[in-house]
Scaffold this motif. Structure first.
Motif, PDB file in Angstrom:
ATOM      1  N   ASN A   5      24.089  34.281  -6.989  1.00  0.00           N
ATOM      2  CA  ASN A   5      24.723  35.260  -6.111  1.00  0.00           C
ATOM      3  C   ASN A   5      25.843  35.998  -6.827  1.00  0.00           C
ATOM      4  N   MET A   6      26.548  35.301  -7.705  1.00  0.00           N
ATOM      5  CA  MET A   6      27.624  35.933  -8.450  1.00  0.00           C
ATOM      6  C   MET A   6      27.084  36.934  -9.468  1.00  0.00           C
ATOM      7  N   LEU A   7      25.954  36.580 -10.080  1.00  0.00           N
ATOM      8  CA  LEU A   7      25.401  37.425 -11.127  1.00  0.00           C
ATOM      9  C   LEU A   7      24.482  38.515 -10.589  1.00  0.00           C
ATOM     10  N   LEU A   8      23.807  38.237  -9.460  1.00  0.00           N
ATOM     11  CA  LEU A   8      22.810  39.155  -8.909  1.00  0.00           C
ATOM     12  C   LEU A   8      23.058  39.352  -7.421  1.00  0.00           C
ATOM     13  N   ALA A   9      24.254  39.753  -7.071  1.00  0.00           N
ATOM     14  CA  ALA A   9      24.655  39.805  -5.662  1.00  0.00           C
ATOM     15  C   ALA A   9      23.792  40.739  -4.833  1.00  0.00           C
ATOM     16  N   ASP A  10      23.200  41.746  -5.467  1.00  0.00           N
ATOM     17  CA  ASP A  10      22.421  42.734  -4.719  1.00  0.00           C
ATOM     18  C   ASP A  10      20.934  42.422  -4.675  1.00  0.00           C
ATOM     19  N   LEU A  11      20.533  41.248  -5.123  1.00  0.00           N
ATOM     20  CA  LEU A  11      19.121  40.880  -5.096  1.00  0.00           C
ATOM     21  C   LEU A  11      18.651  40.820  -3.641  1.00  0.00           C
ATOM     22  N   PRO A  12      17.656  41.622  -3.254  1.00  0.00           N
ATOM     23  CA  PRO A  12      17.277  41.719  -1.835  1.00  0.00           C
ATOM     24  C   PRO A  12      16.871  40.397  -1.197  1.00  0.00           C
ATOM     25  N   CYS A  13      16.231  39.506  -1.971  1.00  0.00           N
ATOM     26  CA  CYS A  13      15.750  38.284  -1.336  1.00  0.00           C
ATOM     27  C   CYS A  13      16.861  37.288  -1.029  1.00  0.00           C
ATOM     28  N   PHE A  14      18.096  37.568  -1.434  1.00  0.00           N
ATOM     29  CA  PHE A  14      19.213  36.734  -0.993  1.00  0.00           C
ATOM     30  C   PHE A  14      19.613  37.075   0.439  1.00  0.00           C
ATOM     31  N   THR A  15      19.215  38.252   0.892  1.00  0.00           N
ATOM     32  CA  THR A  15      19.583  38.672   2.246  1.00  0.00           C
ATOM     33  C   THR A  15      18.373  38.905   3.148  1.00  0.00           C
ATOM     34  N   ASP A  16      17.162  38.819   2.600  1.00  0.00           N
ATOM     35  CA  ASP A  16      15.952  39.038   3.397  1.00  0.00           C
ATOM     36  C   ASP A  16      14.888  38.039   2.969  1.00  0.00           C
ATOM     37  N   GLY A  53      12.936  44.150  11.201  1.00  0.00           N
ATOM     38  CA  GLY A  53      12.080  43.233  10.459  1.00  0.00           C
ATOM     39  C   GLY A  53      12.780  42.444   9.374  1.00  0.00           C
ATOM     40  N   THR A  54      14.034  42.774   9.078  1.00  0.00           N
ATOM     41  CA  THR A  54      14.797  42.011   8.086  1.00  0.00           C
ATOM     42  C   THR A  54      15.007  40.589   8.589  1.00  0.00           C
ATOM     43  N   VAL A  55      14.795  39.620   7.703  1.00  0.00           N
ATOM     44  CA  VAL A  55      14.897  38.205   8.074  1.00  0.00           C
ATOM     45  C   VAL A  55      16.053  37.566   7.316  1.00  0.00           C
ATOM     46  N   VAL A  80       6.247  27.942  -5.989  1.00  0.00           N
ATOM     47  CA  VAL A  80       7.309  28.929  -6.194  1.00  0.00           C
ATOM     48  C   VAL A  80       8.049  29.231  -4.889  1.00  0.00           C
ATOM     49  N   ALA A  81       7.664  28.575  -3.796  1.00  0.00           N
ATOM     50  CA  ALA A  81       8.350  28.800  -2.522  1.00  0.00           C
ATOM     51  C   ALA A  81       9.823  28.442  -2.669  1.00  0.00           C
ATOM     52  N   GLY A  82      10.682  29.319  -2.185  1.00  0.00           N
ATOM     53  CA  GLY A  82      12.125  29.112  -2.273  1.00  0.00           C
ATOM     54  C   GLY A  82      12.770  29.812  -3.442  1.00  0.00           C
ATOM     55  N   LEU A  83      11.965  30.282  -4.392  1.00  0.00           N
ATOM     56  CA  LEU A  83      12.525  30.797  -5.641  1.00  0.00           C
ATOM     57  C   LEU A  83      13.385  32.030  -5.425  1.00  0.00           C
ATOM     58  N   CYS A  84      12.976  32.899  -4.511  1.00  0.00           N
ATOM     59  CA  CYS A  84      13.739  34.119  -4.268  1.00  0.00           C
ATOM     60  C   CYS A  84      14.302  34.084  -2.858  1.00  0.00           C
ATOM     61  N   THR A  85      15.272  33.211  -2.630  1.00  0.00           N
ATOM     62  CA  THR A  85      15.928  33.050  -1.330  1.00  0.00           C
ATOM     63  C   THR A  85      17.398  32.720  -1.561  1.00  0.00           C
ATOM     64  N   ARG A  86      18.162  32.760  -0.491  1.00  0.00           N
ATOM     65  CA  ARG A  86      19.562  32.348  -0.611  1.00  0.00           C
ATOM     66  C   ARG A  86      19.664  30.859  -0.918  1.00  0.00           C
ATOM     67  N   SER A  87      18.645  30.077  -0.553  1.00  0.00           N
ATOM     68  CA  SER A  87      18.641  28.657  -0.904  1.00  0.00           C
ATOM     69  C   SER A  87      18.727  28.478  -2.416  1.00  0.00           C
ATOM     70  N   ALA A  88      17.998  29.322  -3.161  1.00  0.00           N
ATOM     71  CA  ALA A  88      18.015  29.215  -4.621  1.00  0.00           C
ATOM     72  C   ALA A  88      19.417  29.418  -5.164  1.00  0.00           C
ATOM     73  N   SER A  89      20.166  30.331  -4.561  1.00  0.00           N
ATOM     74  CA  SER A  89      21.544  30.561  -5.002  1.00  0.00           C
ATOM     75  C   SER A  89      22.468  29.448  -4.523  1.00  0.00           C
ATOM     76  N   GLN A  90      22.307  29.046  -3.265  1.00  0.00           N
ATOM     77  CA  GLN A  90      23.177  28.001  -2.712  1.00  0.00           C
ATOM     78  C   GLN A  90      23.111  26.726  -3.531  1.00  0.00           C
ATOM     79  N   TRP A  91      21.891  26.319  -3.904  1.00  0.00           N
ATOM     80  CA  TRP A  91      21.728  25.014  -4.542  1.00  0.00           C
ATOM     81  C   TRP A  91      21.818  25.072  -6.056  1.00  0.00           C
ATOM     82  N   THR A  92      22.255  26.228  -6.577  1.00  0.00           N
ATOM     83  CA  THR A  92      22.743  26.306  -7.952  1.00  0.00           C
ATOM     84  C   THR A  92      24.212  26.729  -7.914  1.00  0.00           C
ATOM     85  N   ALA A  93      24.886  26.320  -6.838  1.00  0.00           N
ATOM     86  CA  ALA A  93      26.340  26.449  -6.659  1.00  0.00           C
ATOM     87  C   ALA A  93      26.813  27.877  -6.438  1.00  0.00           C
TER      88      ALA A  93
END
Length: 626
Positions: free
Chosen positions: A444-455, A507-509, A427-440
């Protein structure tokens, strides 16, 4: 007709929810970075002739919509104009209903004295033939379409042409330009790919399961919408549908199955070489304005295309913004770079190169390269992709990264030896910006405020982390990055997924960019790899079946992980770090024959004997990092 309209509406909703994009984004306005101002409309209306037949040299009929300037009475202006051409695989009728995914509204240019020709690629939309995704025949079509638009037989064409469009439509521009058709003066590709295999199909040697199946399905489904010519030419419409069904059964489905079963499409070779425009970019000789995204599907490839033209002295510009694929395709935020909206830039580019209007400040107003800098939000400018301000820099991995514990180090000084274990966590990668990037960019458009896209903190607990101490001096990175990691594998294979990150004092990554590499595909072609001051910053791997070799039991070998390019400034008090996992879902998965070999423990070694490093182009000299 009702069935056709219903199908278009359905696919507009399902096909990446394209209409929402156009509704949710608004075009930015120009800022004080340029003194140029766009001219106003010359004509109040447009009129469109739909599904015009465009015969190819093999007898196949493609179809295009011709949008012309019109007067207040709605009738076409009886004059010849420069022609802007867009070639799409997404069904031109559905594309026009998508509300912005195709870039700027074509009516903007048409009302200012241009004609817009939008053509369904072979085997898609209303065009005959079988779609095979940029095969040699389709690529030949590009030059023939441009020659047709150039012809004096077209009563609305003055013989001068240009091209626009994002993604597939951007790649189509480059194939057409490589044919050097008469009359083509300039192009404006948004987020185009260069090397199909490395950019998107199998980054690092595993198969992209986040975007490629979605994309193949989108092209196939939009190709099965009843053609617009059904009412006027039923024989042609029936042939089109039969051709498209044949394409789905003989190309799309077999291609996916063969790739996942470990067949030829799982490896680089002639199939991808035929479809990679980087192999013909030397033939492109017209000015090009590129739009690229730091989180785009073609984050790796677009800069390589720009760099080729720039090195050869072909007028070329590139704006790289903080955009994913949908955002880069829309172009809605291009104005944030300070040069005007996407439509304004296209008008300025084409007025200069197609209409011959003098624009003495074009090159002084707009830098060759304009790059959004992560960490500061500033827009940085340069004359070329890898310029003289950059130096090859290295940081050494130090110590051991404890599972769920303290990270290892990154230092320019003397490292401490260590060994870090990576466990298979699917499940590594599932909650990251990579998951959004590589589904075009859809998540990010549907869940822009999801914390794991920015941390990235949560995801990083599934692997190993190596970090600097809080910086005393800023570190700025621009361009491609290489993680040279010495690794061993219990099962002999596995994948290294590496995220380059910026850890804030709280601590935000933030994930800056990423890269991937299958261990058995570690063979390095040094003749095609990029070095800066002797430092390997962009490895090139063959990814062929012949070059594939698992590690022997107990063997430790260097694995060069190509991390896709970025521009980032790590500020004082922040930490530069990398996080390493063995999966990146839903982006990448192994082929079926390689699946069991991936479910293994991989170890990262760093010592005098195994000098694992992070290599990157540094803006200026790298400060001492203890």
């Amino acid at each position: 007709m009702h069935a056709r309209l219903a199908a278009i509406r359905l696919l507009t909703v399902l096909g990446l929810t394209l209409s929402l994009i156009g509704a949710s984004l608004s075009f930015s306005t120009a800022t004080a970075a340029t003194t140029w101002t766009p001219r106003g409309e010359q004509y109040p209306n447009t009129v469109t002739e739909r599904d015009v037949a465009i015969p190819m040299s093999d007898g196949t009929i493609l179809r295009g919509d011709v949008m012309r300037p019109a007067g207040a009475d709605g009738k076409a202006i009886a004059k010849r104009f420069p022609v802007i051409v867009t070639i799409t695989a997404y069904n031109k009728t559905a594309l026009m209903s998508a509300g912005g995914l195709g870039g700027a509204d074509p009516a903007y240019l048409v009302k200012r004295g241009y004609v817009q020709l939008t053509v369904d690629a072979r085997g898609t939309g209303s065009s005959e033939g079988i779609w095979r995704a940029f095969d040699a025949r389709e690529n030949q079509d590009g030059g023939e379409i441009m020659t047709w638009a150039h012809s004096s037989e077209r009563p609305w064409s003055n013989g001068i042409t240009g091209m626009t469009g994002p993604s597939y439509m951007g790649i189509s521009q480059l194939w057409a330009a490589a044919a050097q058709p008469p009359g083509l003066k300039a192009i404006f590709p948004q987020v185009p790919g260069a090397d199909v295999y490395r950019d998107v199909v199998a980054s690092g040697g595993q198969l992209d399961v986040g975007f490629i199946p979605l994309w193949l399905g989108l092209v196939t489904s939009t190709g099965l919408i009843p053609p617009a010519v059904l009412a006027t030419s039923p024989e042609s419409a029936i042939k089109v549908l039969l051709d498209h069904l044949t394409g789905a059964g003989t190309f799309t489905v077999p291609l996916l199955l063969s790739a996942f079963l470990g067949g030829d499409p799982a490896y680089d070779g002639p199939f991808y070489a035929e479809r990679s425009v980087i192999n013909v970019i030397d033939k492109v000789k017209v000015p090009a304005f590129f739009i690229s995204g730091e989180y785009d599907l073609f984050q790796r490839g677009t800069p390589l295309l720009f760099e080729n033209l720039n090195k050869r002295g072909i007028p070329a510009k590139m704006i790289v913004g903080p955009w994913d694929h949908l955002e880069g395709s829309s172009g809605a935020e291009v104005g944030d770079a300070g040069y005007g909206s996407l439509a304004d830039l296209q008008l300025r580019w084409f007025d200069h190169y197609l209409k011959g209007q003098s624009d003495p400040t074009l090159d002084t107003d707009i830098a060759n390269l304009t790059y959004y800098e992560q960490g500061t939000g500033a827009w940085q400018k340069s004359s070329k992709w890898i310029d003289s301000s950059l130096t090859g820099a290295k940081l050494k991995l130090s110590g051991t990264s404890a599972p769920l514990g303290a990270p290892g180090g990154l230092t320019s000084g003397t490292p401490t030896a260590g060994t870090s274990s990576l466990y298979p966590v699917p499940v590594a990668g599932l909650c990251t910006r990579s998951a959004s990037q590589w589904t075009a960019g859809v998540p990010n458009m549907l869940l822009a405020d999801l914390p794991c896209f920015t941390d990235n903190q949560l995801n990083d607990k599934t692997g190993a982390v190596f970090s600097t101490k809080p910086l005393t001096d800023a570190v700025t990175i621009q361009g491609p990055v290489n993680a040279r990691l010495y690794a061993s594998s219990v099962g002999g294979d596995g994948m290294l997924s590496v995220a380059l990150e910026d850890e804030a004092p709280d601590g935000t990554v933030k994930r800056l960019t990423g890269g991937w590499q299958v261990i058995s595909h570690r063979a390095l072609d040094t003749s095609r790899s990029r070095y800066l001051d002797g430092v390997l910053i962009q490895p090139f791997h063959p990814f062929t079946k012949a070059a594939q070799r698992p590690l022997a039991p107990g063997e430790v070998a260097p694995i060069d992980v190509e991390i896709f390019p970025t521009r980032a400034k790590i500020l004082p008090g922040h930490k530069l770090r990398i996080a390493v996992q063995t999966f990146d879902v839903p982006h990448l998965l192994p082929t079926l024959p390689d699946l069991l070999g991936t479910l293994t423990v991989v170890k990262i070694h760093n010592s005098a004997a195994y000098p694992s490093t992070l290599n990157f182009p540094s803006v200026g000299a790298l400060p001492t990092i203890e």
